[in-house]
Design a protein around this motif. Sequence first.
Motif, PDB file in Angstrom:
ATOM      1  N   GLY A 141      -1.486 113.152 -26.446  1.00 12.35           N
ATOM      2  CA  GLY A 141      -2.759 113.914 -27.076  1.00 12.35           C
ATOM      3  C   GLY A 141      -2.618 115.371 -26.991  1.00 12.35           C
ATOM      4  O   GLY A 141      -1.437 115.766 -26.525  1.00 12.35           O
ATOM      5  N   LYS A 142      -3.643 116.025 -27.649  1.00 17.14           N
ATOM      6  CA  LYS A 142      -3.259 117.474 -27.779  1.00 17.14           C
ATOM      7  C   LYS A 142      -3.378 118.146 -26.254  1.00 17.14           C
ATOM      8  O   LYS A 142      -4.172 117.931 -25.376  1.00 17.14           O
ATOM      9  CB  LYS A 142      -4.530 117.811 -28.259  1.00 17.14           C
ATOM     10  CG  LYS A 142      -4.305 119.371 -28.721  1.00 17.14           C
ATOM     11  CD  LYS A 142      -5.573 119.826 -29.615  1.00 17.14           C
ATOM     12  CE  LYS A 142      -5.290 121.328 -29.758  1.00 17.14           C
ATOM     13  NZ  LYS A 142      -6.397 121.690 -30.705  1.00 17.14           N
ATOM     14  N   GLY A 143      -2.390 119.052 -26.064  1.00 14.55           N
ATOM     15  CA  GLY A 143      -2.176 119.849 -24.802  1.00 14.55           C
ATOM     16  C   GLY A 143      -1.705 119.167 -23.615  1.00 14.55           C
ATOM     17  O   GLY A 143      -1.604 119.904 -22.688  1.00 14.55           O
ATOM     18  N   VAL A 144      -1.457 117.857 -23.819  1.00 13.74           N
ATOM     19  CA  VAL A 144      -0.816 117.272 -22.525  1.00 13.74           C
ATOM     20  C   VAL A 144       0.551 117.864 -22.113  1.00 13.74           C
ATOM     21  O   VAL A 144       0.993 117.663 -20.824  1.00 13.74           O
ATOM     22  CB  VAL A 144      -0.893 115.724 -22.596  1.00 13.74           C
ATOM     23  CG1 VAL A 144      -2.018 115.008 -22.745  1.00 13.74           C
ATOM     24  CG2 VAL A 144       0.199 115.315 -23.718  1.00 13.74           C
ATOM     25  N   THR A 145       1.313 118.426 -22.994  1.00 15.25           N
ATOM     26  CA  THR A 145       2.589 119.077 -22.423  1.00 15.25           C
ATOM     27  C   THR A 145       2.460 120.561 -22.228  1.00 15.25           C
ATOM     28  O   THR A 145       3.525 121.019 -21.835  1.00 15.25           O
ATOM     29  CB  THR A 145       3.703 118.761 -23.523  1.00 15.25           C
ATOM     30  OG1 THR A 145       3.270 119.190 -24.720  1.00 15.25           O
ATOM     31  CG2 THR A 145       3.751 117.345 -23.738  1.00 15.25           C
ATOM     32  N   ASP A 146       1.296 121.127 -22.187  1.00 10.05           N
ATOM     33  CA  ASP A 146       1.021 122.426 -21.900  1.00 10.05           C
ATOM     34  C   ASP A 146       1.291 122.788 -20.577  1.00 10.05           C
ATOM     35  O   ASP A 146       0.799 121.723 -19.462  1.00 10.05           O
ATOM     36  CB  ASP A 146      -0.396 122.781 -22.070  1.00 10.05           C
ATOM     37  CG  ASP A 146      -0.594 124.270 -21.767  1.00 10.05           C
ATOM     38  OD1 ASP A 146       0.039 125.203 -22.415  1.00 10.05           O
ATOM     39  OD2 ASP A 146      -1.150 124.351 -20.672  1.00 10.05           O
ATOM     40  N   PRO A 147       2.296 123.622 -20.118  1.00  8.19           N
ATOM     41  CA  PRO A 147       2.564 123.817 -18.549  1.00  8.19           C
ATOM     42  C   PRO A 147       1.459 123.882 -17.632  1.00  8.19           C
ATOM     43  O   PRO A 147       1.416 123.312 -16.567  1.00  8.19           O
ATOM     44  CB  PRO A 147       3.351 125.121 -18.530  1.00  8.19           C
ATOM     45  CG  PRO A 147       4.158 124.977 -19.948  1.00  8.19           C
ATOM     46  CD  PRO A 147       3.007 124.430 -20.866  1.00  8.19           C
ATOM     47  N   GLY A 148       0.394 124.830 -18.173  1.00  7.16           N
ATOM     48  CA  GLY A 148      -0.683 125.029 -17.349  1.00  7.16           C
ATOM     49  C   GLY A 148      -1.477 123.465 -17.166  1.00  7.16           C
ATOM     50  O   GLY A 148      -1.935 123.297 -15.907  1.00  7.16           O
ATOM     51  N   PHE A 149      -1.529 122.674 -18.160  1.00  7.82           N
ATOM     52  CA  PHE A 149      -2.222 121.476 -17.966  1.00  7.82           C
ATOM     53  C   PHE A 149      -1.437 120.592 -16.931  1.00  7.82           C
ATOM     54  O   PHE A 149      -2.004 119.779 -15.977  1.00  7.82           O
ATOM     55  CB  PHE A 149      -2.209 120.716 -19.318  1.00  7.82           C
ATOM     56  CG  PHE A 149      -2.651 119.197 -19.262  1.00  7.82           C
ATOM     57  CD1 PHE A 149      -4.264 118.919 -19.197  1.00  7.82           C
ATOM     58  CD2 PHE A 149      -1.729 118.199 -19.059  1.00  7.82           C
ATOM     59  CE1 PHE A 149      -4.471 117.525 -19.167  1.00  7.82           C
ATOM     60  CE2 PHE A 149      -2.403 116.820 -19.098  1.00  7.82           C
ATOM     61  CZ  PHE A 149      -3.697 116.624 -18.752  1.00  7.82           C
ATOM     62  N   MET A 150      -0.285 120.532 -17.134  1.00  6.70           N
ATOM     63  CA  MET A 150       0.684 119.747 -16.323  1.00  6.70           C
ATOM     64  C   MET A 150       0.726 120.090 -14.913  1.00  6.70           C
ATOM     65  O   MET A 150       0.558 119.224 -13.945  1.00  6.70           O
ATOM     66  CB  MET A 150       2.272 119.800 -16.910  1.00  6.70           C
ATOM     67  CG  MET A 150       2.604 119.213 -18.129  1.00  6.70           C
ATOM     68  SD  MET A 150       4.128 119.374 -18.770  1.00  6.70           S
ATOM     69  CE  MET A 150       5.132 119.039 -17.644  1.00  6.70           C
ATOM     70  N   LEU A 151       0.567 121.330 -14.519  1.00  7.28           N
ATOM     71  CA  LEU A 151       0.451 122.021 -13.329  1.00  7.28           C
ATOM     72  C   LEU A 151      -0.873 121.625 -12.666  1.00  7.28           C
ATOM     73  O   LEU A 151      -0.874 121.350 -11.265  1.00  7.28           O
ATOM     74  CB  LEU A 151       0.604 123.441 -13.198  1.00  7.28           C
ATOM     75  CG  LEU A 151       0.543 124.331 -11.979  1.00  7.28           C
ATOM     76  CD1 LEU A 151       1.404 123.748 -10.943  1.00  7.28           C
ATOM     77  CD2 LEU A 151       0.513 125.684 -12.145  1.00  7.28           C
ATOM     78  N   GLY A 152      -1.964 121.681 -13.410  1.00 12.91           N
ATOM     79  CA  GLY A 152      -3.207 121.121 -12.802  1.00 12.91           C
ATOM     80  C   GLY A 152      -3.144 119.767 -12.467  1.00 12.91           C
ATOM     81  O   GLY A 152      -3.733 119.445 -11.504  1.00 12.91           O
ATOM     82  N   GLU A 153      -2.631 118.893 -13.396  1.00 13.68           N
ATOM     83  CA  GLU A 153      -2.622 117.464 -13.134  1.00 13.68           C
ATOM     84  C   GLU A 153      -1.830 117.266 -11.615  1.00 13.68           C
ATOM     85  O   GLU A 153      -2.262 116.486 -10.692  1.00 13.68           O
ATOM     86  CB  GLU A 153      -2.054 116.616 -14.140  1.00 13.68           C
ATOM     87  CG  GLU A 153      -2.947 116.877 -15.404  1.00 13.68           C
ATOM     88  CD  GLU A 153      -4.349 116.185 -15.118  1.00 13.68           C
ATOM     89  OE1 GLU A 153      -4.554 115.130 -14.980  1.00 13.68           O
ATOM     90  OE2 GLU A 153      -5.318 117.059 -15.320  1.00 13.68           O
ATOM     91  N   VAL A 154      -0.651 117.802 -11.603  1.00 14.56           N
ATOM     92  CA  VAL A 154       0.254 117.502 -10.409  1.00 14.56           C
ATOM     93  C   VAL A 154      -0.570 118.042  -9.118  1.00 14.56           C
ATOM     94  O   VAL A 154      -0.694 117.350  -8.215  1.00 14.56           O
ATOM     95  CB  VAL A 154       1.447 118.332 -10.438  1.00 14.56           C
ATOM     96  CG1 VAL A 154       2.282 118.169  -9.173  1.00 14.56           C
ATOM     97  CG2 VAL A 154       2.352 117.590 -11.612  1.00 14.56           C
ATOM     98  N   GLU A 155      -1.381 119.111  -9.168  1.00  9.98           N
ATOM     99  CA  GLU A 155      -2.059 119.910  -8.089  1.00  9.98           C
ATOM    100  C   GLU A 155      -3.162 118.704  -7.797  1.00  9.98           C
ATOM    101  O   GLU A 155      -3.734 118.595  -6.736  1.00  9.98           O
ATOM    102  CB  GLU A 155      -2.513 121.170  -8.288  1.00  9.98           C
ATOM    103  CG  GLU A 155      -1.390 122.150  -8.386  1.00  9.98           C
ATOM    104  CD  GLU A 155      -2.000 123.574  -8.802  1.00  9.98           C
ATOM    105  OE1 GLU A 155      -3.014 123.716  -9.324  1.00  9.98           O
ATOM    106  OE2 GLU A 155      -1.158 124.620  -8.205  1.00  9.98           O
ATOM    107  N   SER A 156      -3.885 118.247  -8.801  1.00 11.60           N
ATOM    108  CA  SER A 156      -4.903 117.406  -8.540  1.00 11.60           C
ATOM    109  C   SER A 156      -4.718 116.205  -7.817  1.00 11.60           C
ATOM    110  O   SER A 156      -5.071 115.686  -6.893  1.00 11.60           O
ATOM    111  CB  SER A 156      -5.700 116.885  -9.946  1.00 11.60           C
ATOM    112  OG  SER A 156      -6.765 116.051  -9.635  1.00 11.60           O
ATOM    113  N   LEU A 157      -3.579 115.543  -8.341  1.00  6.11           N
ATOM    114  CA  LEU A 157      -2.941 114.309  -7.470  1.00  6.11           C
ATOM    115  C   LEU A 157      -2.657 114.644  -6.144  1.00  6.11           C
ATOM    116  O   LEU A 157      -2.838 113.782  -5.309  1.00  6.11           O
ATOM    117  CB  LEU A 157      -2.003 113.548  -8.429  1.00  6.11           C
ATOM    118  CG  LEU A 157      -1.334 112.480  -8.001  1.00  6.11           C
ATOM    119  CD1 LEU A 157      -2.488 111.253  -7.444  1.00  6.11           C
ATOM    120  CD2 LEU A 157      -0.472 111.647  -8.838  1.00  6.11           C
ATOM    121  N   ALA A 158      -1.789 115.860  -6.157  1.00  2.60           N
ATOM    122  CA  ALA A 158      -1.515 116.295  -4.647  1.00  2.60           C
ATOM    123  C   ALA A 158      -2.803 116.455  -3.856  1.00  2.60           C
ATOM    124  O   ALA A 158      -2.931 116.171  -2.538  1.00  2.60           O
ATOM    125  CB  ALA A 158      -0.644 117.421  -4.695  1.00  2.60           C
ATOM    126  N   GLY A 159      -3.835 116.961  -4.416  1.00  2.00           N
ATOM    127  CA  GLY A 159      -5.067 117.254  -3.601  1.00  2.00           C
ATOM    128  C   GLY A 159      -5.582 115.920  -2.989  1.00  2.00           C
ATOM    129  O   GLY A 159      -5.996 115.753  -1.998  1.00  2.00           O
TER     130      GLY A 159
END
Length: 130
Positions: free
Chosen positions: A51-69
């Motif tokens: 989907g749109k924007g899923v490979t954006d580094p900011g998006f990816m960082l946010g998803e990793v941080e969310s799961l880590a949370g």
Amino acid sequence: MQADLQAAVKGYMAQNELTPPFTVTSDGSKDISCGKGKARRVYTTMQRRTGKGVTDPGFMLGEVESLAGFLDQSKVYVPGSRTEKDQGPVTVSEKATSSRHHARALITGKADSGAFVLVLESTTDCLRTS
């Protein structure tokens, strides 16, 4: 180990209303010999999104941080270091440890052929099998 990881993934999925679901690629039920009567176990689950924007580094960082949370909220896994690689395929990863399970978890988000792949893998230390 498996129940705590599954709870973190379910919380992450519910908060973000995500589809498709994660796929368990290793359920942590098999001993992997380390020698001398010891073995480790590995639990791995992954999700591939497009989907749109899923490979954006900011998006990816946010998803990793969310799961880590969600792992941190389990009070079983303690967050560790984060690494980011922006040359070649963009990759973001975060480590966590669990003294209760004698395990290390690694959350990795990477760009792969226009998709975002999120992987959670936890590996126990080499523990006695008997």
